[in-house]
Design a protein around this motif. Structure first.
Motif, PDB file in Angstrom:
ATOM      1  N   ALA A 289      57.393  53.480  -7.006  1.00 21.98           N
ATOM      2  CA  ALA A 289      57.175  52.104  -7.458  1.00 21.98           C
ATOM      3  C   ALA A 289      57.049  52.047  -8.979  1.00 21.98           C
ATOM      4  O   ALA A 289      57.613  51.161  -9.630  1.00 21.98           O
ATOM      5  CB  ALA A 289      55.924  51.528  -6.796  1.00 21.98           C
ATOM      6  N   ARG A 303      67.261  46.556  -9.039  1.00 25.04           N
ATOM      7  CA  ARG A 303      67.295  47.439  -7.880  1.00 25.04           C
ATOM      8  C   ARG A 303      67.064  48.864  -8.367  1.00 25.04           C
ATOM      9  O   ARG A 303      67.665  49.311  -9.349  1.00 25.04           O
ATOM     10  CB  ARG A 303      68.641  47.340  -7.148  1.00 25.04           C
ATOM     11  N   PHE A 333      65.916  50.287  -3.354  1.00 22.27           N
ATOM     12  CA  PHE A 333      65.265  49.054  -2.888  1.00 22.27           C
ATOM     13  C   PHE A 333      65.265  48.028  -4.010  1.00 22.27           C
ATOM     14  O   PHE A 333      65.365  48.370  -5.200  1.00 22.27           O
ATOM     15  CB  PHE A 333      63.839  49.325  -2.392  1.00 22.27           C
ATOM     16  N   ASP A 334      65.150  46.759  -3.618  1.00 22.33           N
ATOM     17  CA  ASP A 334      65.098  45.665  -4.584  1.00 22.33           C
ATOM     18  C   ASP A 334      63.765  45.665  -5.324  1.00 22.33           C
ATOM     19  O   ASP A 334      62.708  45.920  -4.734  1.00 22.33           O
ATOM     20  CB  ASP A 334      65.288  44.315  -3.882  1.00 22.33           C
ATOM     21  N   ARG A 338      58.557  41.795  -8.081  1.00 18.09           N
ATOM     22  CA  ARG A 338      57.483  42.241  -7.197  1.00 18.09           C
ATOM     23  C   ARG A 338      56.459  43.079  -7.966  1.00 18.09           C
ATOM     24  O   ARG A 338      56.763  43.712  -8.971  1.00 18.09           O
ATOM     25  CB  ARG A 338      58.073  43.048  -6.050  1.00 18.09           C
ATOM     26  N   GLU A 342      53.284  45.664  -3.805  1.00 18.49           N
ATOM     27  CA  GLU A 342      54.450  45.335  -2.982  1.00 18.49           C
ATOM     28  C   GLU A 342      55.507  46.434  -3.066  1.00 18.49           C
ATOM     29  O   GLU A 342      56.081  46.852  -2.051  1.00 18.49           O
ATOM     30  CB  GLU A 342      55.052  43.997  -3.443  1.00 18.49           C
ATOM     31  N   LEU A 343      55.750  46.906  -4.280  1.00 19.35           N
ATOM     32  CA  LEU A 343      56.780  47.919  -4.463  1.00 19.35           C
ATOM     33  C   LEU A 343      56.365  49.270  -3.874  1.00 19.35           C
ATOM     34  O   LEU A 343      57.200  50.013  -3.350  1.00 19.35           O
ATOM     35  CB  LEU A 343      57.102  48.075  -5.946  1.00 19.35           C
ATOM     36  N   THR A 346      56.999  49.078  -0.200  1.00 17.89           N
ATOM     37  CA  THR A 346      58.443  49.091   0.043  1.00 17.89           C
ATOM     38  C   THR A 346      59.017  50.481  -0.175  1.00 17.89           C
ATOM     39  O   THR A 346      59.815  50.985   0.628  1.00 17.89           O
ATOM     40  CB  THR A 346      59.144  48.088  -0.882  1.00 17.89           C
ATOM     41  N   SER A 349      57.985  52.879   2.644  1.00 18.46           N
ATOM     42  CA  SER A 349      58.756  52.606   3.861  1.00 18.46           C
ATOM     43  C   SER A 349      60.174  53.131   3.721  1.00 18.46           C
ATOM     44  O   SER A 349      60.735  53.721   4.655  1.00 18.46           O
ATOM     45  CB  SER A 349      58.780  51.095   4.142  1.00 18.46           C
ATOM     46  N   ASN A 350      60.761  52.944   2.522  1.00 14.09           N
ATOM     47  CA  ASN A 350      62.105  53.433   2.255  1.00 14.09           C
ATOM     48  C   ASN A 350      62.169  54.949   2.398  1.00 14.09           C
ATOM     49  O   ASN A 350      63.065  55.500   3.048  1.00 14.09           O
ATOM     50  CB  ASN A 350      62.490  53.002   0.830  1.00 14.09           C
TER      51      ASN A 350
END
Length: 476
Positions: A289, A303, A333-334, A338, A342-343, A346, A349-350
């Motif tokens: 992140a 991204r 990821f995008d 964010r 949040e990142l 994400t 999870s990625n």
């Protein structure tokens, strides 16, 4: 403060000492020459490494190929005892029992028939300074030689520095601290009559290679993991991800330069980890992140895309196996607008969703995708972000404590840098960053901007869970 992380070899600046190197005996070298060809193919990691070495050799370029593990011991080294220990280590791990040659464009493996016949012998080379020591380490034979590994000491009045210089062909970062612990424990057991730590039997790297090739033979373009790899490459115009900032002309890529920064001390690193957990992520998610936030800040990227290496060992015995067992996880990821929490979630999870892709070598993917016009043919280059925590399994708190107490550190030799490699190490002292990049003014300026911004992103994330950190800094 002792160094406990990854550094370029030319940074080593210990005091002078009497150098002793351990190399295979002449009889062992002769036995190796007679070793028959084995049906076991090299692993994809080994094959790529050998091809890369040969390409560098043909272009008269250096290659960053050595893992040099260094630690400190007290007293005078018992050379006879250490001879027994390093001989046992080489016999114990079957990756050292192979050597490779090229035949009609293919790489074949030879395996020694009697590993019990391997004997390491000490070679006393007298007084050396830091520069001399570095030259001897750099002289570790190349990966097409059987004996592309060396062990040694630098003896001084107050104690000795112990080291192992091993071509990447036979090792990876996961085993760095474990290698030190194995040799250190065995040496103490011999000289003190102590019972060595029960490390358990190692697995077989030959089995790893066989199993990897067996799975590869059954892999097709229709497999889910291959499709995900190809989709990742296609989102990057058929290539591996590129660094976000300018790196200068391609002609300047042939020499690597390094930057090293201590990012967070131990207390702030704990706060950073808490911030990751509060976001539903682990440290790797938080670091990805921060890298995404850095690229957004410096290059306006919406991204984030990178590959991150991870071990492909899957059992306790595998984690005791010396060898190169690493795959890479493709991350993208995008970012948009964010926030860190949040990142981090994400990114985590990625990473978790794509972890299985590390078991599919990128070289295999490119072989399968050779006829696809939307995928390039080269796996090298790009940008890599690697994270290693020596405080957690499989290394364990005990091994991490030994690593810390013995002032363990690891060095890599200087080579080429087509793109960017970033290594993040967490030890009991906190988080450090080492980056390799092309040695030119453009890449240097870009990398220093990146490192400063990345460090800032990490500290801001930690501040959210450690509000007094900024206040303490201002008081100073």
């Amino acid at each position: 403060m002792p160094v406990t992380d990854l550094r370029p070899l030319h940074d080593w600046s210990g005091p002078p000492g009497v150098l002793t190197l351990w190399c295979p005996s002449a009889a062992s070298m002769e036995s190796a020459k007679r070793a028959p060809v084995s049906p076991v193919l090299p692993s994809y990691e080994q094959e790529q490494h050998l091809h890369a070495f040969r390409a560098c050799e043909q272009r008269h370029e250096a290659m960053a190929r050595l893992l040099v593990v260094v630690w400190e011991e007290g007293g005078r080294c018992d050379l006879r005892a250490l001879t027994h220990v390093v001989t046992a280590h080489v016999r114990r791990h079957d990756t050292y029992h192979s050597w490779f040659e090229e035949r009609a464009g293919a790489i074949v493996r030879h395996v020694l028939e009697d590993p019990a016949g391997i004997q390491m012998e000490p070679l006393m080379l007298g007084d050396v300074n830091a520069a001399d020591w570095q030259k001897h380490v750099m002289a570790t034979p190349a990966p097409f030689a059987w004996d592309c590994f060396r062990f040694g000491i630098l003896q001084r009045v107050s104690g000795f520095t112990c080291f192992a210089s091993i071509d990447h062909l036979h090792g990876d970062a996961t085993l760095i601290a474990f290698l030190m612990t194995e040799i250190r424990s065995a040496y103490r057991a011999v000289i003190d009559g102590e019972k060595p730590h029960h490390l358990g039997p190692p697995g077989s790297y030959l089995y790893y290679c066989t199993n990897q090739r067996r799975r590869a033979a059954a892999t097709t373009l229709a497999d889910h993991e291959v499709k995900r790899w190809i989709a990742f490459l296609q989102r990057n115009n058929g290539r591996m991800p590129a660094f976000a900032l300018p790196l200068g002309l391609l002609e300047d890529r042939y020499h690597a330069e390094y930057v090293h920064v201590d990012i967070l001390d131990d207390a702030v690193m704990d706060a950073f980890e808490s911030a990751c957990h509060a976001s539903g992520a682990r440290v790797i998610g938080g670091l990805l992140a921060c890298a995404a936030l850095t690229e957004r800040e410096l290059a306006g990227r919406s991204r984030y895309t990178v590959v991150t290496p991870t071990t492909t060992r899957r059992s306790p015995k595998a984690f005791r196996t010396t060898g190169w067992c690493v795959g890479v996880v493709p991350i993208d990821f995008d970012v948009q607008q964010r926030t860190f929490p949040e990142l981090a979630l994400t990114a985590q999870s990625n990473f978790d969703e794509r972890l299985s892709l590390a078991d599919v070598p990128i070289e295999l993917v490119l072989e399968l995708a050779a006829e696809l016009p939307t995928v390039g043919s080269v796996a090298t280059g790009g940008v890599m972000l690697s994270y290693m925590d020596v405080n957690v399994p499989p290394l364990s708190a005990r091994i991490a404590r030994e690593w810390h107490e013995a002032n363990g550190r690891v060095y890599i030799n200087q080579g080429i840098a087509a793109q960017v490699a970033i290594w993040l190490f967490r030890t009991q002292r906190g988080l450090s960053l080492t980056a390799a990049y092309p040695a030119n003014e453009t890449a240097r300026a870009s990398m220093h901007r990146y490192v400063a911004a990345f460090a800032g992103a990490c500290r801001r994330a930690a501040d959210a869970l450690m509000p007094t950190y900024s206040d303490v800094g201002r008081e100073r």
